[in-house]
Design a protein around this motif. Structure first.
Motif, PDB file in Angstrom:
ATOM      1  N   THR A  10       0.818  -1.221   0.000  1.00 55.68           N
ATOM      2  CA  THR A  10       0.000   0.000   0.000  1.00 55.68           C
ATOM      3  C   THR A  10       0.848   1.265   0.000  1.00 55.68           C
ATOM      4  OG1 THR A  10      -0.181   0.066   2.423  1.00 55.68           O
ATOM      5  CG2 THR A  10      -1.883  -1.156   1.230  1.00 55.68           C
ATOM      6  N   LYS A  11       2.117   1.123   0.351  1.00 50.68           N
ATOM      7  CA  LYS A  11       3.010   2.285   0.381  1.00 50.68           C
ATOM      8  C   LYS A  11       3.694   2.541  -0.961  1.00 50.68           C
ATOM      9  CE  LYS A  11       4.037   1.798   5.321  1.00 50.68           C
ATOM     10  NZ  LYS A  11       5.109   1.707   6.333  1.00 50.68           N
ATOM     11  N   GLU A  12       3.491   1.646  -1.902  1.00 50.99           N
ATOM     12  CA  GLU A  12       4.139   1.762  -3.210  1.00 50.99           C
ATOM     13  C   GLU A  12       3.118   2.034  -4.305  1.00 50.99           C
ATOM     14  OE1 GLU A  12       7.291   1.859  -3.132  1.00 50.99           O
ATOM     15  OE2 GLU A  12       7.614   1.015  -1.128  1.00 50.99           O
ATOM     16  N   LYS A  13       3.559   2.662  -5.345  1.00 50.85           N
ATOM     17  CA  LYS A  13       2.693   2.924  -6.489  1.00 50.85           C
ATOM     18  C   LYS A  13       2.539   1.639  -7.295  1.00 50.85           C
ATOM     19  CE  LYS A  13       1.934   6.156 -10.283  1.00 50.85           C
ATOM     20  NZ  LYS A  13       2.457   7.343 -11.010  1.00 50.85           N
ATOM     21  N   PRO A  14       1.301   1.237  -7.615  1.00 50.46           N
ATOM     22  CA  PRO A  14       1.090  -0.028  -8.335  1.00 50.46           C
ATOM     23  C   PRO A  14       1.935  -0.132  -9.602  1.00 50.46           C
ATOM     24  CG  PRO A  14      -0.987   0.839  -7.576  1.00 50.46           C
ATOM     25  CD  PRO A  14       0.042   1.902  -7.280  1.00 50.46           C
ATOM     26  N   HIS A  15       2.573  -1.309  -9.736  1.00 50.95           N
ATOM     27  CA  HIS A  15       3.348  -1.689 -10.911  1.00 50.95           C
ATOM     28  C   HIS A  15       4.694  -0.966 -11.035  1.00 50.95           C
ATOM     29  CE1 HIS A  15      -0.098  -4.012 -12.046  1.00 50.95           C
ATOM     30  NE2 HIS A  15      -0.860  -2.937 -12.032  1.00 50.95           N
ATOM     31  N   ASP A  16       5.034  -0.153 -10.014  1.00 55.92           N
ATOM     32  CA  ASP A  16       6.413   0.325  -9.950  1.00 55.92           C
ATOM     33  C   ASP A  16       7.320  -0.854  -9.580  1.00 55.92           C
ATOM     34  OD1 ASP A  16       5.802   2.874 -10.622  1.00 55.92           O
ATOM     35  OD2 ASP A  16       6.246   3.782  -8.673  1.00 55.92           O
ATOM     36  N   VAL A  17       8.629  -0.652  -9.700  1.00 56.93           N
ATOM     37  CA  VAL A  17       9.587  -1.733  -9.450  1.00 56.93           C
ATOM     38  C   VAL A  17       9.426  -2.305  -8.044  1.00 56.93           C
ATOM     39  CG1 VAL A  17      12.036  -2.306  -9.242  1.00 56.93           C
ATOM     40  CG2 VAL A  17      11.259  -0.830 -11.105  1.00 56.93           C
ATOM     41  N   GLU A  18       9.277  -1.410  -7.050  1.00 55.41           N
ATOM     42  CA  GLU A  18       9.167  -1.871  -5.666  1.00 55.41           C
ATOM     43  C   GLU A  18       7.882  -2.662  -5.449  1.00 55.41           C
ATOM     44  OE1 GLU A  18       9.720   1.181  -6.627  1.00 55.41           O
ATOM     45  OE2 GLU A  18      11.730   1.724  -5.917  1.00 55.41           O
ATOM     46  N   TRP A  19       6.794  -2.186  -6.037  1.00 60.56           N
ATOM     47  CA  TRP A  19       5.495  -2.856  -5.910  1.00 60.56           C
ATOM     48  C   TRP A  19       5.546  -4.246  -6.535  1.00 60.56           C
ATOM     49  CZ3 TRP A  19       1.622  -4.943  -8.875  1.00 60.56           C
ATOM     50  CH2 TRP A  19       0.352  -5.060  -8.298  1.00 60.56           C
ATOM     51  N   LEU A  20       6.141  -4.345  -7.710  1.00 61.26           N
ATOM     52  CA  LEU A  20       6.243  -5.635  -8.399  1.00 61.26           C
ATOM     53  C   LEU A  20       7.120  -6.615  -7.616  1.00 61.26           C
ATOM     54  CD1 LEU A  20       6.618  -4.398 -12.095  1.00 61.26           C
ATOM     55  CD2 LEU A  20       4.649  -5.583 -11.098  1.00 61.26           C
ATOM     56  N   ALA A  21       8.157  -6.098  -6.975  1.00 62.97           N
ATOM     57  CA  ALA A  21       9.027  -6.969  -6.167  1.00 62.97           C
ATOM     58  C   ALA A  21       8.245  -7.550  -4.990  1.00 62.97           C
ATOM     59  CB  ALA A  21      10.240  -6.182  -5.680  1.00 62.97           C
ATOM     60  N   LEU A  22       7.414  -6.725  -4.359  1.00 62.26           N
ATOM     61  CA  LEU A  22       6.589  -7.206  -3.258  1.00 62.26           C
ATOM     62  C   LEU A  22       5.529  -8.191  -3.753  1.00 62.26           C
ATOM     63  CD1 LEU A  22       6.161  -3.847  -1.327  1.00 62.26           C
ATOM     64  CD2 LEU A  22       7.365  -5.871  -0.488  1.00 62.26           C
ATOM     65  N   ALA A  23       4.975  -7.914  -4.938  1.00 58.91           N
ATOM     66  CA  ALA A  23       3.972  -8.813  -5.514  1.00 58.91           C
ATOM     67  C   ALA A  23       4.575 -10.194  -5.772  1.00 58.91           C
ATOM     68  CB  ALA A  23       3.415  -8.216  -6.809  1.00 58.91           C
ATOM     69  N   ALA A  24       5.836 -10.218  -6.198  1.00 53.66           N
ATOM     70  CA  ALA A  24       6.509 -11.498  -6.461  1.00 53.66           C
ATOM     71  C   ALA A  24       6.680 -12.301  -5.167  1.00 53.66           C
ATOM     72  CB  ALA A  24       7.874 -11.243  -7.103  1.00 53.66           C
ATOM     73  N   ILE A  25       6.827 -11.614  -4.030  1.00 48.80           N
ATOM     74  CA  ILE A  25       6.912 -12.296  -2.741  1.00 48.80           C
ATOM     75  C   ILE A  25       5.532 -12.778  -2.308  1.00 48.80           C
ATOM     76  CG2 ILE A  25       7.454 -11.986  -0.285  1.00 48.80           C
ATOM     77  CD1 ILE A  25       9.549  -9.891  -1.160  1.00 48.80           C
ATOM     78  N   LYS A  26       4.524 -11.989  -2.631  1.00 45.45           N
ATOM     79  CA  LYS A  26       3.154 -12.301  -2.207  1.00 45.45           C
ATOM     80  C   LYS A  26       2.610 -13.542  -2.914  1.00 45.45           C
ATOM     81  CE  LYS A  26      -1.462 -10.216  -2.072  1.00 45.45           C
ATOM     82  NZ  LYS A  26      -2.261  -9.023  -2.445  1.00 45.45           N
ATOM     83  N   VAL A  27       2.960 -13.750  -4.179  1.00 50.46           N
ATOM     84  CA  VAL A  27       2.409 -14.847  -4.972  1.00 50.46           C
ATOM     85  C   VAL A  27       2.581 -16.216  -4.309  1.00 50.46           C
ATOM     86  CG1 VAL A  27       2.766 -16.177  -7.102  1.00 50.46           C
ATOM     87  CG2 VAL A  27       2.343 -13.722  -7.224  1.00 50.46           C
ATOM     88  N   PRO A  28       3.798 -16.641  -3.947  1.00 53.54           N
ATOM     89  CA  PRO A  28       3.923 -17.974  -3.321  1.00 53.54           C
ATOM     90  C   PRO A  28       3.227 -18.070  -1.970  1.00 53.54           C
ATOM     91  CG  PRO A  28       6.024 -16.815  -3.295  1.00 53.54           C
ATOM     92  CD  PRO A  28       5.121 -16.021  -4.169  1.00 53.54           C
ATOM     93  N   LEU A  29       3.160 -16.957  -1.247  1.00 54.48           N
ATOM     94  CA  LEU A  29       2.446 -16.972   0.032  1.00 54.48           C
ATOM     95  C   LEU A  29       0.956 -17.210  -0.187  1.00 54.48           C
ATOM     96  CD1 LEU A  29       4.193 -13.953   1.795  1.00 54.48           C
ATOM     97  CD2 LEU A  29       4.378 -16.353   2.455  1.00 54.48           C
ATOM     98  N   LEU A  30       0.388 -16.527  -1.185  1.00 52.49           N
ATOM     99  CA  LEU A  30      -1.023 -16.723  -1.509  1.00 52.49           C
ATOM    100  C   LEU A  30      -1.293 -18.145  -1.976  1.00 52.49           C
ATOM    101  CD1 LEU A  30      -2.348 -13.544  -3.385  1.00 52.49           C
ATOM    102  CD2 LEU A  30      -3.180 -14.501  -1.236  1.00 52.49           C
ATOM    103  N   LEU A  31      -0.373 -18.703  -2.753  1.00 51.11           N
ATOM    104  CA  LEU A  31      -0.535 -20.077  -3.229  1.00 51.11           C
ATOM    105  C   LEU A  31      -0.511 -21.070  -2.068  1.00 51.11           C
ATOM    106  CD1 LEU A  31       1.684 -20.012  -6.437  1.00 51.11           C
ATOM    107  CD2 LEU A  31      -0.789 -20.370  -6.344  1.00 51.11           C
ATOM    108  N   ASN A  32       0.378 -20.844  -1.118  1.00 53.43           N
ATOM    109  CA  ASN A  32       0.443 -21.724   0.046  1.00 53.43           C
ATOM    110  C   ASN A  32      -0.826 -21.596   0.888  1.00 53.43           C
ATOM    111  OD1 ASN A  32       2.964 -22.453  -0.813  1.00 53.43           O
ATOM    112  ND2 ASN A  32       4.081 -21.278   0.726  1.00 53.43           N
ATOM    113  N   TYR A  33      -1.285 -20.362   1.060  1.00 55.32           N
ATOM    114  CA  TYR A  33      -2.515 -20.134   1.808  1.00 55.32           C
ATOM    115  C   TYR A  33      -3.693 -20.816   1.117  1.00 55.32           C
ATOM    116  CZ  TYR A  33      -6.332 -17.631   4.092  1.00 55.32           C
ATOM    117  OH  TYR A  33      -7.485 -17.331   4.777  1.00 55.32           O
ATOM    118  N   ALA A  34      -3.753 -20.679  -0.210  1.00 58.81           N
ATOM    119  CA  ALA A  34      -4.834 -21.294  -0.987  1.00 58.81           C
ATOM    120  C   ALA A  34      -4.806 -22.818  -0.859  1.00 58.81           C
ATOM    121  CB  ALA A  34      -4.730 -20.886  -2.456  1.00 58.81           C
TER     122      ALA A  34
END
Length: 285
Positions: free
Chosen positions: A171-195
């Protein structure tokens, strides 16, 4: 969200007028305090004051809840207002509320009375960004360990908390900026494990929701497609299940045998349901 739909589904009541209204552009960082309550009885669900800090959003991120951005943009600086929102705009709020309640928990000391007084586990609202990154990594590793031990509920809780930390950082980063995308890449496997944990608990629609979120970030994610297909089959959405399974086989030919087994199971279930429907119809005549 169209203006007409906006007016139909959101009602505003100004409690205290603010300063001059200034339109906010996409990418603007906004901070605000809030309470969420049930419409029918006024039950308090969440209160940002209990978090120790105001909510912070970057317009355009949507924080999984577009209506919050719409509401914020209707307000002037320092204004206090009440909004009544149609339930169709807050279908994802229960999941978000879990994350918010984690933030509001008081600090619990994880120590015996004779241990050093500084030995306690920080709550999320106490952590800076670096500490949150370290904490989510620890939670991921702990979740993986618990999953291997078949302690699925405990693993699920670890993954959920880790996802919440990453979402706060996003929420502190602008969507699709480099920092946001890096965090999204971390979020993906966590969401998959949760799912995966929710799939084991037969919470099919939660699995569909979270795998779809992964696929919005990575449209060819095979794990997300396979788990969403399994969830569609469990919820008996056979057409959607078939489509996802076929896409899995297309993306990863090594999984064709597993996919064919799942498709045969769907065919068998369909025949069973057809036979049951036929019997019910025969009893009507």
């Amino acid at each position: 969200m169209s203006p007409a739909m906006d007016d139909m589904l959101i009602t505003k009541h100004t409690i205290h007028p603010g300063k001059e209204y200034i339109p906010l552009k996409q990418g603007t960082r906004v901070k605000f305090s809030f309470q969420t309550r049930k419409v029918d009885d006024g039950t308090l669900l969440d209160d940002s004051r209990e978090m120790g800090q105001p909510m912070e959003l970057v317009l355009g991120k949507k924080f999984k809840l577009e209506v919050w951005e719409v509401i914020v943009q209707k307000m002037a600086l320092n204004e206090v207002a009440k909004f009544t929102v149609h339930k169709s705009l807050v279908t994802q709020y229960p999941f978000i509320s879990k994350t918010l309640r984690d933030v509001s928990k008081k600090v619990e000391e994880r120590r015996h009375c004779c241990e050093q007084p500084d030995e306690y586990e920080k709550e999320r609202w106490q952590m800076n960004d670096e500490e949150k990154m370290n904490a989510q990594e620890d939670l991921r590793e702990k979740g993986n360990r618990l999953y291997k031990e078949k302690k699925y509920k405990e693993a699920e809780e670890c993954y959920r908390k880790a996802v919440g930390m990453i979402e706060q950082l996003m929420t502190k980063e602008k969507p699709h900026d480099v920092e946001w995308l890096a965090l999204a890449a971390i979020k993906v496997p966590l969401l998959l494990n949760y799912a995966q944990c929710r799939l084991l608990d037969s919470d099919y629609y939660a699995v569909i929701e979270h795998c779809t979120e992964v696929l919005d970030l990575d449209k060819n994610n095979v794990k997300a497609l396979y788990r969403r297909a399994k969830a569609h089959a469990g919820a008996w959405n056979p057409v959607d299940a078939r489509n996802d399974f076929l896409k899995v086989a297309e993306l990863d030919p090594a999984l064709k045998a597993a996919v064919n087994k799942e498709l045969l199971a769907i065919d068998a279930e369909q025949r069973k349901r057809n036979a049951e429907d036929k019997q019910r119809l025969q009893k009507l005549f």
